[in-house]
Design a protein around this motif. Structure first.
Motif, PDB file in Angstrom:
ATOM      1  N   UNK A  75       0.985  -0.849   0.087  1.00 48.04           N
ATOM      2  CA  UNK A  75       0.089   0.107  -0.008  1.00 48.04           C
ATOM      3  C   UNK A  75       0.972   1.331   0.181  1.00 48.04           C
ATOM      4  N   UNK A  76       1.974   1.410   0.814  1.00 47.65           N
ATOM      5  CA  UNK A  76       2.780   2.457   0.862  1.00 47.65           C
ATOM      6  C   UNK A  76       3.386   2.620  -0.413  1.00 47.65           C
ATOM      7  N   UNK A  77       3.962   1.544  -1.011  1.00 45.90           N
ATOM      8  CA  UNK A  77       4.708   1.848  -2.211  1.00 45.90           C
ATOM      9  C   UNK A  77       3.724   2.401  -3.362  1.00 45.90           C
ATOM     10  N   UNK A  78       2.508   1.549  -3.312  1.00 40.98           N
ATOM     11  CA  UNK A  78       1.483   1.981  -4.563  1.00 40.98           C
ATOM     12  C   UNK A  78       1.157   3.744  -4.296  1.00 40.98           C
ATOM     13  N   UNK A  79       1.017   3.857  -3.034  1.00 43.20           N
ATOM     14  CA  UNK A  79       0.353   5.139  -2.707  1.00 43.20           C
ATOM     15  C   UNK A  79       1.477   6.233  -3.003  1.00 43.20           C
ATOM     16  N   UNK A  80       2.565   6.259  -2.777  1.00 44.30           N
ATOM     17  CA  UNK A  80       3.789   6.784  -3.045  1.00 44.30           C
ATOM     18  C   UNK A  80       4.284   6.990  -4.498  1.00 44.30           C
ATOM     19  N   UNK A  81       3.915   5.886  -5.399  1.00 38.77           N
ATOM     20  CA  UNK A  81       4.505   5.883  -6.593  1.00 38.77           C
ATOM     21  C   UNK A  81       3.286   6.100  -7.631  1.00 38.77           C
ATOM     22  N   UNK A  82       2.161   5.603  -7.664  1.00 40.19           N
ATOM     23  CA  UNK A  82       1.173   5.616  -8.390  1.00 40.19           C
ATOM     24  C   UNK A  82       0.234   6.644  -8.254  1.00 40.19           C
ATOM     25  N   UNK A  83      -0.552   6.852  -7.006  1.00 36.64           N
ATOM     26  CA  UNK A  83      -1.664   7.473  -6.786  1.00 36.64           C
ATOM     27  C   UNK A  83      -1.181   9.217  -6.481  1.00 36.64           C
ATOM     28  N   UNK A  84      -0.017   9.160  -5.716  1.00 36.42           N
ATOM     29  CA  UNK A  84       0.538  10.593  -5.587  1.00 36.42           C
ATOM     30  C   UNK A  84       1.949  10.825  -6.427  1.00 36.42           C
ATOM     31  N   UNK A  85       1.653  10.776  -7.457  1.00 34.16           N
ATOM     32  CA  UNK A  85       2.928  11.105  -8.536  1.00 34.16           C
ATOM     33  C   UNK A  85       3.533  12.464  -8.249  1.00 34.16           C
ATOM     34  N   UNK A  86       2.779  13.145  -8.029  1.00 33.65           N
ATOM     35  CA  UNK A  86       3.276  14.671  -8.119  1.00 33.65           C
ATOM     36  C   UNK A  86       3.390  15.118  -6.616  1.00 33.65           C
ATOM     37  N   UNK A  87       2.609  14.688  -5.642  1.00 36.62           N
ATOM     38  CA  UNK A  87       2.866  15.385  -4.120  1.00 36.62           C
ATOM     39  C   UNK A  87       3.197  14.001  -3.225  1.00 36.62           C
ATOM     40  N   UNK A  88       3.914  13.088  -3.553  1.00 39.84           N
ATOM     41  CA  UNK A  88       4.124  12.031  -2.516  1.00 39.84           C
ATOM     42  C   UNK A  88       4.786  12.260  -1.357  1.00 39.84           C
ATOM     43  N   UNK A  89       4.097  11.450  -0.320  1.00 41.16           N
ATOM     44  CA  UNK A  89       4.431  11.783   1.126  1.00 41.16           C
ATOM     45  C   UNK A  89       6.033  11.299   1.194  1.00 41.16           C
ATOM     46  N   UNK A  90       6.098  10.300   0.553  1.00 42.58           N
ATOM     47  CA  UNK A  90       7.459   9.563   0.675  1.00 42.58           C
ATOM     48  C   UNK A  90       7.833   9.213  -0.634  1.00 42.58           C
ATOM     49  N   UNK A  91       8.784   9.765  -1.610  1.00 41.87           N
ATOM     50  CA  UNK A  91       9.037   9.613  -3.013  1.00 41.87           C
ATOM     51  C   UNK A  91      10.109   8.439  -2.901  1.00 41.87           C
ATOM     52  N   UNK A  92       9.840   7.631  -4.079  1.00 41.20           N
ATOM     53  CA  UNK A  92      10.935   6.732  -4.369  1.00 41.20           C
ATOM     54  C   UNK A  92      12.310   7.342  -4.129  1.00 41.20           C
ATOM     55  N   UNK A  93      13.049   6.605  -3.404  1.00 38.06           N
ATOM     56  CA  UNK A  93      13.436   5.407  -2.872  1.00 38.06           C
ATOM     57  C   UNK A  93      12.696   5.004  -1.356  1.00 38.06           C
ATOM     58  N   UNK A  94      11.899   5.781  -1.221  1.00 37.76           N
ATOM     59  CA  UNK A  94      10.931   5.427   0.150  1.00 37.76           C
ATOM     60  C   UNK A  94      11.908   5.704   1.492  1.00 37.76           C
ATOM     61  N   UNK A  95      12.475   6.774   1.486  1.00 37.42           N
ATOM     62  CA  UNK A  95      13.668   7.044   2.716  1.00 37.42           C
ATOM     63  C   UNK A  95      12.665   7.010   4.162  1.00 37.42           C
ATOM     64  N   UNK A  96      11.651   7.699   4.181  1.00 32.83           N
ATOM     65  CA  UNK A  96      10.815   7.633   5.574  1.00 32.83           C
ATOM     66  C   UNK A  96      10.380   6.159   5.767  1.00 32.83           C
ATOM     67  N   UNK A  97       9.908   5.436   4.702  1.00 30.19           N
ATOM     68  CA  UNK A  97       9.372   4.094   4.863  1.00 30.19           C
ATOM     69  C   UNK A  97      10.686   3.079   5.567  1.00 30.19           C
ATOM     70  N   UNK A  98      11.861   3.810   4.992  1.00 30.37           N
ATOM     71  CA  UNK A  98      13.006   2.898   5.462  1.00 30.37           C
ATOM     72  C   UNK A  98      13.233   3.193   6.956  1.00 30.37           C
ATOM     73  N   UNK A  99      13.240   4.242   7.449  1.00 24.86           N
ATOM     74  CA  UNK A  99      13.481   5.000   8.592  1.00 24.86           C
ATOM     75  C   UNK A  99      12.314   4.155   9.481  1.00 24.86           C
ATOM     76  N   UNK A 100      11.103   4.296   9.229  1.00 24.83           N
ATOM     77  CA  UNK A 100      10.080   3.547  10.054  1.00 24.83           C
ATOM     78  C   UNK A 100      10.552   2.024  10.097  1.00 24.83           C
ATOM     79  N   UNK A 101      10.694   1.461   8.964  1.00 22.28           N
ATOM     80  CA  UNK A 101      11.244   0.008   9.137  1.00 22.28           C
ATOM     81  C   UNK A 101      12.641  -0.151  10.271  1.00 22.28           C
TER      82      UNK A 101
END
Length: 172
Positions: A75-101
């Motif tokens: 869900x996080x990857x789809x949200x930040x790459x497909x749905x929010x292509x312009x204003x992604x919360x955590x754009x690819x390579x998902x630095x914030x997600x990496x921090x959370x993990x």
């Protein structure tokens, strides 16, 4: 004072017995059971932190958690790459997600280690309970052997007496 149980069964004096052996011998003399619900007895000594660590490790090691977490990652990857292509919360390579993990792993690892330590404690506790039950069973079996041996000796004495009487009556 040394009793037959300590000397004959365990080969130790009363002073050399550990607490577990003393408990088993006392219960054997009183003809009481040694076995209890070991799991319940072990858990009765657990504090809140121990129970929480066990619960977190149980949840974190379940397929439900793994599948839900995998769903969250997708869900996080789809949200930040497909749905929010312009204003992604955590754009690819998902630095914030990496921090959370990383933070999740940093918290989860010691909790799982605590739970593993508790499992090792539980295993030692269960082994001690098994030893007590096995020792009591051995004591009971030896006591039965002794009773049977005494009964056999009594019958042999009676038979010898009867044989002696028969011989004496034949000679007369």
């Amino acid at each position: 004072m040394l009793t037959d149980l300590e000397k004959n069964v365990l080969g130790k004096s009363a002073d050399e017995l550990n607490a577990s052996e003393k408990k088993v011998i006392t219960r054997a003399r009183e003809r009481r059971a040694v076995s209890t619900d070991a799991n319940e007895e072990f858990l009765s000594g657990a504090d809140f932190g121990d129970r929480l660590a066990d619960r977190i490790a149980w949840v974190g090691g379940s397929w439900t958690f793994i599948l839900c977490f995998f769903g969250f990652l997708v869900f996080w990857a789809l949200l930040n790459t497909v749905l929010l292509t312009t204003d992604a919360i955590d754009p690819y390579p998902f630095i914030f997600l990496n921090l959370l993990l990383s933070m999740l792993a940093a918290i989860q690892a010691p909790i799982i280690m605590m739970s593993q330590n508790r499992q090792a404690e539980r295993d030692r506790f269960m082994a001690a309970k098994d030893y007590e039950i096995n020792l009591k069973a051995e004591i009971e079996v030896l006591a039965l052997h002794q009773k049977i041996d005494l009964e056999v000796l009594k019958e042999l004495r009676e038979l010898r007496g009867e044989i002696a009487e028969m011989r004496a009556s034949r000679k007369e």
